[in-house]
Design an enzyme around this catalytic site. Structure first.
Site, PDB file in Angstrom:
ATOM      1  N   LYS A  71      37.623  33.095  34.860  1.00  0.00           N
ATOM      2  CA  LYS A  71      37.001  32.756  33.579  1.00  0.00           C
ATOM      3  C   LYS A  71      35.673  33.479  33.366  1.00  0.00           C
ATOM      4  O   LYS A  71      35.443  34.079  32.312  1.00  0.00           O
ATOM      5  CB  LYS A  71      36.823  31.235  33.504  1.00  0.00           C
ATOM      6  CG  LYS A  71      36.095  30.721  32.275  1.00  0.00           C
ATOM      7  CD  LYS A  71      36.411  29.261  32.027  1.00  0.00           C
ATOM      8  CE  LYS A  71      36.203  28.401  33.249  1.00  0.00           C
ATOM      9  NZ  LYS A  71      34.789  28.225  33.619  1.00  0.00           N
ATOM     10  N   THR A  73      34.602  36.147  34.986  1.00  0.00           N
ATOM     11  CA  THR A  73      34.888  37.583  34.961  1.00  0.00           C
ATOM     12  C   THR A  73      35.342  38.010  33.571  1.00  0.00           C
ATOM     13  O   THR A  73      34.907  39.044  33.055  1.00  0.00           O
ATOM     14  CB  THR A  73      35.986  37.909  36.001  1.00  0.00           C
ATOM     15  OG1 THR A  73      35.530  37.516  37.294  1.00  0.00           O
ATOM     16  CG2 THR A  73      36.306  39.394  36.009  1.00  0.00           C
ATOM     17  N   ARG A  94      25.984  29.854  32.500  1.00  0.00           N
ATOM     18  CA  ARG A  94      25.245  28.913  33.339  1.00  0.00           C
ATOM     19  C   ARG A  94      24.728  29.623  34.586  1.00  0.00           C
ATOM     20  O   ARG A  94      25.223  30.680  34.968  1.00  0.00           O
ATOM     21  CB  ARG A  94      26.153  27.767  33.784  1.00  0.00           C
ATOM     22  CG  ARG A  94      26.629  26.879  32.659  1.00  0.00           C
ATOM     23  CD  ARG A  94      27.607  25.833  33.167  1.00  0.00           C
ATOM     24  NE  ARG A  94      28.804  26.451  33.705  1.00  0.00           N
ATOM     25  CZ  ARG A  94      29.684  25.813  34.473  1.00  0.00           C
ATOM     26  NH1 ARG A  94      29.476  24.561  34.821  1.00  0.00           N
ATOM     27  NH2 ARG A  94      30.753  26.435  34.916  1.00  0.00           N
ATOM     28  N   LYS A 105      33.497  28.060  47.109  1.00  0.00           N
ATOM     29  CA  LYS A 105      33.717  28.484  45.728  1.00  0.00           C
ATOM     30  C   LYS A 105      33.128  29.859  45.431  1.00  0.00           C
ATOM     31  O   LYS A 105      33.625  30.605  44.606  1.00  0.00           O
ATOM     32  CB  LYS A 105      33.130  27.456  44.757  1.00  0.00           C
ATOM     33  CG  LYS A 105      33.437  27.755  43.295  1.00  0.00           C
ATOM     34  CD  LYS A 105      32.921  26.643  42.401  1.00  0.00           C
ATOM     35  CE  LYS A 105      33.245  26.930  40.945  1.00  0.00           C
ATOM     36  NZ  LYS A 105      32.523  28.090  40.406  1.00  0.00           N
ATOM     37  N   ALA A 273      30.977  20.524  35.105  1.00  0.00           N
ATOM     38  CA  ALA A 273      31.803  20.025  34.000  1.00  0.00           C
ATOM     39  C   ALA A 273      32.708  18.873  34.397  1.00  0.00           C
ATOM     40  O   ALA A 273      33.257  18.206  33.531  1.00  0.00           O
ATOM     41  CB  ALA A 273      32.639  21.169  33.424  1.00  0.00           C
ATOM     42  N   PHE A 301      35.163  24.719  34.523  1.00  0.00           N
ATOM     43  CA  PHE A 301      36.495  24.243  34.894  1.00  0.00           C
ATOM     44  C   PHE A 301      37.492  24.492  33.756  1.00  0.00           C
ATOM     45  O   PHE A 301      37.331  25.403  32.960  1.00  0.00           O
ATOM     46  CB  PHE A 301      36.458  22.782  35.334  1.00  0.00           C
ATOM     47  CG  PHE A 301      35.695  22.563  36.610  1.00  0.00           C
ATOM     48  CD1 PHE A 301      36.033  23.259  37.757  1.00  0.00           C
ATOM     49  CD2 PHE A 301      34.625  21.673  36.661  1.00  0.00           C
ATOM     50  CE1 PHE A 301      35.326  23.067  38.946  1.00  0.00           C
ATOM     51  CE2 PHE A 301      33.918  21.479  37.851  1.00  0.00           C
ATOM     52  CZ  PHE A 301      34.267  22.186  38.982  1.00  0.00           C
ATOM     53  N   PHE A 381      46.793  40.672  37.471  1.00  0.00           N
ATOM     54  CA  PHE A 381      46.776  41.031  38.885  1.00  0.00           C
ATOM     55  C   PHE A 381      47.807  42.142  39.102  1.00  0.00           C
ATOM     56  O   PHE A 381      48.792  42.251  38.365  1.00  0.00           O
ATOM     57  CB  PHE A 381      47.134  39.821  39.763  1.00  0.00           C
ATOM     58  CG  PHE A 381      46.004  38.843  39.948  1.00  0.00           C
ATOM     59  CD1 PHE A 381      45.397  38.682  41.184  1.00  0.00           C
ATOM     60  CD2 PHE A 381      45.548  38.061  38.892  1.00  0.00           C
ATOM     61  CE1 PHE A 381      44.359  37.768  41.366  1.00  0.00           C
ATOM     62  CE2 PHE A 381      44.517  37.152  39.059  1.00  0.00           C
ATOM     63  CZ  PHE A 381      43.917  37.018  40.309  1.00  0.00           C
ATOM     64  N   TRP A 409      38.413  43.055  35.543  1.00  0.00           N
ATOM     65  CA  TRP A 409      38.039  43.069  36.954  1.00  0.00           C
ATOM     66  C   TRP A 409      38.157  44.490  37.508  1.00  0.00           C
ATOM     67  O   TRP A 409      37.284  44.964  38.217  1.00  0.00           O
ATOM     68  CB  TRP A 409      38.943  42.121  37.750  1.00  0.00           C
ATOM     69  CG  TRP A 409      38.600  42.029  39.207  1.00  0.00           C
ATOM     70  CD1 TRP A 409      37.665  41.211  39.782  1.00  0.00           C
ATOM     71  CD2 TRP A 409      39.173  42.793  40.273  1.00  0.00           C
ATOM     72  NE1 TRP A 409      37.629  41.417  41.142  1.00  0.00           N
ATOM     73  CE2 TRP A 409      38.533  42.384  41.473  1.00  0.00           C
ATOM     74  CE3 TRP A 409      40.148  43.787  40.340  1.00  0.00           C
ATOM     75  CZ2 TRP A 409      38.856  42.925  42.715  1.00  0.00           C
ATOM     76  CZ3 TRP A 409      40.471  44.325  41.577  1.00  0.00           C
ATOM     77  CH2 TRP A 409      39.825  43.901  42.748  1.00  0.00           C
TER      78      TRP A 409
END
Length: 506
Positions: A71, A73, A94, A105, A273, A301, A381, A409
């Site tokens: 998200k 990225t 954030r 994480k 969140a 999230f 991917f 990415w």
């Protein structure tokens, strides 16, 4: 491909004054933290507050899985892509917490060729905002205990203290502790607790505050304990507001850094969140809207948590109206929702994809309830097959969503140009009719049930005696006409993290 940190360390950063110049911010309105970080001055808002607002794009995602969604990225890559298209844009994110950074994480700077930099600074101490919030939180805790020790004129019941200390680290042994041991002068013995800094109410109110005056008022209303008669005791009654505000005077100012491609990024605040509202600060978002033509922000999230809170809490409180929503998913995550083991996700499996895509379907339905057009961004991917991508594309387009295959990415802004074009086209051709999910004047139970049924897919809501008592207390305190901030597990639409896909009552 190089690792994230290698890419970040090899980036060619511009001096932050050059980045600010892209948004017509003068050096006088920057408070430098070295060459590549700056806070935006309080005076800047007065200079730009009458500017026309830019367009607001929210980036959210399906429920997080071990397979990864990307998200942040995607958010960073979309901002970089808009920059390549010569759109005056800014990313509003954030700040990351140290706890997850040193846990499993990782940080919150994006990844690959779509990152905000300096990455190490952002993921560690940055400009000290979280330290200031930690200090303000714990100052209030210290003043509370000192008040009890010095005679307790407010008649605080030490068994009804609800304010917790905090630390920006995953230190589980501090979650439940006993304080005040030792001599009489060392305080009253009682049970106490620590939470992580991003879970502090100080973090939440700082991110909702318009300015220092508003912040002080919000701090003053914080309930820290109850008296023996059951009456609330606030930070204002403890005379803690002024000292806490002094600690937060710089933390209230948004931070400016840049992406790998030198796109401006305003990074400020970091409430979780799954327990708080999960968005960056109102001040950062509103400032960004006055500085750019398009602002790309995100919520924590999945859309059942972060997006719902962004749309129902932040937007209602701050008067924001998003123009488009980008919903991030991956083929791997959808197959995981369809029951595929993490070790088998690289293999083509259209049957599992068909079973797991119901999670994406529910999030699309939920977001459409807010009246905002949705663009689905499939974060690609290398193991994704053409058949799998085509299936997701057709699925989304059949549900009135634009679809974009995102490769930021690997390719940075260039890999997000199609997404940027789809977002711009969506905002030009589909008008946003944003509306919150519920009217804040509804009863607390009505608001809870609306969220549970409409967003989570619940059949009904039951309340235990403790919840009934809490609701009654909230109503008696006069807080019933406020948005509802629901705490819930983030891994499933339901309250059970093991229930993937689209759980329904059997």
């Amino acid at each position: 491909m190089k690792s994230d940190i290698q890419i970040a360390q090899e980036a060619k950063l511009k001096h932050i004054r050059e980045v600010a110049a892209q948004l017509d911010i003068s050096e006088d309105d920057l408070e430098f933290y070295g060459k590549y970080k700056s806070k935006l001055s309080d005076d800047l808002w007065e200079k730009v507050k009458n500017n026309k607002d830019g367009k607001l794009v929210l980036v959210t995602a399906i429920n997080p899985t071990p397979a990864g969604e990307g998200k942040t990225t995607t958010t960073v890559g979309l901002g970089q892509a808009l920059g390549l298209m010569n759109v005056k844009s800014v990313i509003a994110l954030r700040e990351p917490s140290l706890g997850p950074c040193f846990g499993i994480k990782g940080g919150a700077a994006g990844g690959g060729n779509a990152q905000v930099v300096p990455m190490e600074d952002l993921n560690l101490h940055f400009t000290g905002d979280f330290h200031a919030i930690t200090s303000a939180n714990n100052l209030l805790a210290a003043m509370l205990d000192n008040h009890i020790q010095q005679g307790n004129s407010l008649k605080i019941d030490s068994n009804q203290i609800v304010w917790k200390r905090c630390v920006d680290m995953n230190d589980r042994v501090l979650r439940n502790i006993v304080v005040g041991l030792g001599r009489k002068a060392d305080g009253v013995v009682r049970e106490d607790h620590f939470i992580i800094t991003v879970a502090s109410e100080i973090m939440a109110v700082l991110c909702l505050a318009e300015d220092m005056k508003d912040l002080k008022e919000r701090i003053g209303r914080i309930v820290v304990a109850y008296t023996y008669e059951g009456q609330p005791v606030t930070a204002k009654q403890l005379n803690a507001v002024g000292a806490m505000a002094a600690l937060l005077k710089d933390a209230l100012k948004p931070n400016l850094i840049q992406t790998l491609e030198n796109t401006p990024a305003i990074i400020h605040g970091g409430p979780f969140a799954n327990i708080a509202h999960g968005c960056n600060s109102v001040r950062a978002t509103k400032t960004a809207l006055k500085l750019a033509d398009v602002v790309v922000t995100e919520a924590g999230f999945g859309a059942d948590l972060g997006a719902e809170k962004f749309l129902d809490i932040k937007c209602q409180i701050a008067g924001l109206k998003p123009d488009a929503i980008v919903l991030v998913a991956t083929v791997r995550a959808l197959k995981y929702n369809g029951g595929v083991l993490k070790t088998e996700l690289s293999k083509e499996n259209l049957e599992a994809l068909k079973h797991g895509i119901v999670n994406l379907e529910k999030h699309i339905e939920n977001l459409h309830k807010f009246g905002v057009p949705v663009v689905v961004s499939l974060n690609r991917f290398v193991t994704d097959t053409d058949a799998e991508v085509t299936f997701v594309k057709e699925f989304c387009e059949n549900r009135n969503c634009e679809f974009s295959l995102c490769e930021v990415w690997e390719k940075g802004g260039e890999g997000g140009v199609d997404l940027a074009q789809k977002v711009i086209a969506t905002m030009e051709t589909k008008e946003s009719h944003y509306k919150p999910l519920y009217d804040v004047k509804l009863s607390i139970k009505e608001k809870i049930e609306t969220i549970a049924k409409e967003i989570y897919g619940a059949d009904s809501v039951t309340y235990d005696s403790s919840a009934e008592g809490s609701i009654k207390t909230i109503e008696n305190l006069g807080f019933k006409e406020l948005p509802i901030c629901m705490a819930k597990n983030q891994y499933s639409l339901s309250d059970d993290a093991t229930k993937l896909g689209r759980p329904t009552k059997i």
